[in-house]
Design an enzyme around this catalytic site. Structure first.
Site, PDB file in Angstrom:
ATOM      1  N   ALA A   1       0.839  -1.193   0.000  1.00  0.00           N
ATOM      2  CA  ALA A   1       0.000   0.000   0.000  1.00  0.00           C
ATOM      3  C   ALA A   1       0.870   1.238   0.000  1.00  0.00           C
ATOM      4  O   ALA A   1       2.087   1.162  -0.124  1.00  0.00           O
ATOM      5  CB  ALA A   1      -0.909   0.008   1.214  1.00  0.00           C
ATOM      6  N   LYS A   2       0.202   2.344   0.133  1.00  0.00           N
ATOM      7  CA  LYS A   2       0.866   3.649   0.029  1.00  0.00           C
ATOM      8  C   LYS A   2       2.191   3.729   0.791  1.00  0.00           C
ATOM      9  O   LYS A   2       3.164   4.247   0.292  1.00  0.00           O
ATOM     10  CB  LYS A   2      -0.053   4.738   0.596  1.00  0.00           C
ATOM     11  CG  LYS A   2      -1.516   4.533   0.324  1.00  0.00           C
ATOM     12  CD  LYS A   2      -1.841   4.713  -1.144  1.00  0.00           C
ATOM     13  CE  LYS A   2      -3.316   4.392  -1.428  1.00  0.00           C
ATOM     14  NZ  LYS A   2      -3.539   4.017  -2.817  1.00  0.00           N
ATOM     15  N   ARG A   3       2.168   3.212   1.989  1.00  0.00           N
ATOM     16  CA  ARG A   3       3.335   3.471   2.834  1.00  0.00           C
ATOM     17  C   ARG A   3       4.551   2.632   2.483  1.00  0.00           C
ATOM     18  O   ARG A   3       5.617   2.802   3.043  1.00  0.00           O
ATOM     19  CB  ARG A   3       2.948   3.298   4.303  1.00  0.00           C
ATOM     20  CG  ARG A   3       2.665   1.889   4.718  1.00  0.00           C
ATOM     21  CD  ARG A   3       1.866   1.873   6.004  1.00  0.00           C
ATOM     22  NE  ARG A   3       0.586   1.234   5.778  1.00  0.00           N
ATOM     23  CZ  ARG A   3       0.399  -0.072   5.889  1.00  0.00           C
ATOM     24  NH1 ARG A   3       1.405  -0.845   6.226  1.00  0.00           N
ATOM     25  NH2 ARG A   3      -0.763  -0.612   5.649  1.00  0.00           N
ATOM     26  N   HIS A   4       4.410   1.683   1.546  1.00  0.00           N
ATOM     27  CA  HIS A   4       5.569   0.865   1.180  1.00  0.00           C
ATOM     28  C   HIS A   4       6.311   1.454   0.003  1.00  0.00           C
ATOM     29  O   HIS A   4       6.215   0.957  -1.110  1.00  0.00           O
ATOM     30  CB  HIS A   4       5.129  -0.549   0.804  1.00  0.00           C
ATOM     31  CG  HIS A   4       4.545  -1.283   1.954  1.00  0.00           C
ATOM     32  ND1 HIS A   4       3.222  -1.648   1.994  1.00  0.00           N
ATOM     33  CD2 HIS A   4       5.083  -1.703   3.104  1.00  0.00           C
ATOM     34  CE1 HIS A   4       2.984  -2.269   3.133  1.00  0.00           C
ATOM     35  NE2 HIS A   4       4.093  -2.319   3.828  1.00  0.00           N
TER      36      HIS A   4
END
Length: 477
Positions: free
Chosen positions: A249-252
């Site tokens: 997701a976004k944070r990776h």
RNA sequence: GCCCCCAUCGUCUAGCGGCUAGGACACGGCCCUUUCAAGGCCGGAACGGCGGUUCGAUUCCGCCUGGGGGUACCA
């Protein structure tokens, strides 16, 4: 083994709610590899029936990402929002056969129902109240303008069993399945209905999708049965997780594959990386060309457990693939990253950097000194440990005169001359080379010094040595 | 809660009843070396637990534990 459609036709069906991320790209790649291997078609379908979650520009960016990775689709994309009528017609067929029914329950009632089920520790499912409404009453209320959704009437008894090409045989008891919504009150279909109608109409032979869909697969199969259509074969592939074991997701790091392009990754490297996430050819080969991937791919060898993306491996792969590129090709790919140089300027320099690059983006810093004088001269790095600035100034000066008189301006000529000079000075070659390296390139980490000097040319080398020498003298004197 | 899927080094994986459990990334050491890389050699590192089945289980079965997914008028 159930009958499957031929020829092979597969599709990647993203919903345009964001960018193409690594997990999506992998699903697309598995579809693509399978299609090419089977001499079939690879299609793209845009699942935009959720009007609330649409993101403008998303479709274009997904298409750009697929294109960058070399996946080309064989027919114009099917866009679901343009096919509303087809789904409504299909829902009507189901209504008439009794495989679906209108549900007039309000959101409030559904919420209350679920709250009660929760309190009783029962599965949260639609209680099928409207399934008992006679057809005449249902038709009358709909005609009178009452709002409704269409729900699938799941058989009350028995089990639905199917063979998944990745997961094996999967069994669901029908009484655990929900009468989910097929057609929303806004007239748009849900995923389930649109999926069945579109895959049937586009004659999809194999549905290769994320295993998030596995729990709804029996409902999908039941839908095909209700329509009397031959269902596609299913292959549910496990998700790709981030290092924290949460879905990508976004944070990776990069959420969009195009960010990998911008960060200097080769599309070949990204393809290799995602192909090997949860799949392997069963041999000890670890880098394959796209042609080899197509030849060796098989759905049966896809891992059944989720894979965690190991971005360090992507970097390693990128370096390996950079090294395999023909030098001219590497120069062409580097050129956009180094506006001050042309492809022709770059070509002869490739042997100096090809084996030291892990990403394309590392090249500009490594090569910039060929096109620009170091500015400012990093004076503080010009004096090796254990030496004093005056000695360094002398070394620079002596190097300049040695080189000025050198008849043979090649690596073979330069190197012995400098080693001899080091000996005269009582310096190690290592120290002398470092001083020259900093003077000529402005950096302590560079491509091989001697070869770089040979390619830079005598005039520029001498000019930089003199400039560094006077900068150092000025600083220390 | 209920349903479904899964389980080999830190990570990606090979293995499909008998293997010194193999490879790759990452990590450590050595070699090479004008920096940095690349390359070569060596090394540490895994079958989640408990029961079965079997002459024999990493491999087959069950339970447990752990992870993931689903459970929407989202896909």
């Amino acid at each position: 083994m159930a009958e499957t459609r031929s020829p092979v036709r597969v599709r990647y069906a993203p919903s345009p709610t964001g960018a193409l991320h690594l997990g999506g790209a992998r699903t697309a790649l598995f579809n693509y590899l399978f299609a090419r291997q089977q001499n079939g078609q690879f299609l793209l379908r845009i699942e935009d029936t959720d009007r609330a979650r649409l993101k403008p520009g998303s479709q274009a960016s997904i298409e750009e990402g697929l294109g960058w990775l070399g996946m080309t689709w064989d027919e114009p994309p099917v866009v679901q929002s343009e096919r509303k009528a087809a789904y409504q017609q299909a829902a009507q067929v189901l209504l008439e056969s009794g495989a679906a029914y209108r549900c007039f329950c309000t959101p409030q009632r559904l919420e209350q129902m679920r709250a009660e089920q929760r309190a009783r520790h029962e599965p949260e499912r639609y209680d099928r109240r409207c399934r008992a409404i006679p057809r005449e009453e249902s038709d009358r209320r709909a005609a009178a303008g009452e709002g409704f959704v269409v729900r699938q009437a799941i058989p009350l008894e028995g089990s639905t069993v199917f063979h998944d090409l990745v997961m094996g045989t999967v069994t669901f008891r029908n009484d655990t399945l929900d009468d989910h919504v097929l057609l929303k009150s806004d007239g748009f279909p849900t995923y389930h209905l649109a999926f069945a109608v579109d895959d049937h109409e586009t004659r999809i032979s194999h549905v290769i999708r994320g295993d998030g869909w596995l729990p709804s697969a029996p409902k999908h199969l039941l839908l095909f049965q209700a329509f009397h259509w031959l269902p596609p074969a299913f292959a549910h592939v496990p998700l790709v997780l981030g290092p924290d074991k949460k879905p990508l997701a976004k944070r990776h790091g990069a959420k969009d594959v195009l960010e990998y392009r911008d960060a200097g990754y080769l599309p070949e490297a990204v393809d290799n990386f995602i192909a090997f996430l949860g799949w392997s050819p069963g041999t000890e080969e670890d880098i394959l060309t796209i042609e080899q991937l197509i030849a060796k791919f098989s759905l049966e060898k896809i891992q059944t457990s989720p894979a965690i993306a190991n971005l360090e491996r992507l970097e390693w792969l990128n370096g390996q693939l950079i090294r395999r590129l023909p030098a001219d090709e590497l120069a062409a790919r580097l050129a956009p990253k180094l506006p001050e140089a042309s492809v022709e300027d770059l070509k002869p320099l490739m042997p100096l950097v090809q084996e030291r690059l892990r990403t394309l983006n590392e090249a500009p810093e490594m090569l910039r000194f060929f096109f620009r004088d170091p500015d400012p001269v990093p004076v503080e790095q010009l004096t090796p440990k254990g030496k004093d600035p005056a000695a360094a100034t002398t070394a620079l000066d002596r190097a300049a005169s040695t080189l000025r008189d050198l008849p043979d301006w090649t690596a073979e000529g330069i190197e012995p001359a400098l080693r001899e000079l080091a000996e005269h000075l009582g310096w190690s070659a290592r120290d002398l080379f470092m001083v020259l390296r900093v003077a000529i390139t402005g950096r302590t980490v560079t491509p091989p010094l001697i070869e770089s000097m040979a390619r830079l040319g005598k005039d520029r080398v001498l000019a930089r040595l003199e400039r560094a020498g006077s900068a150092l003298a000025e600083r220390s004197g």
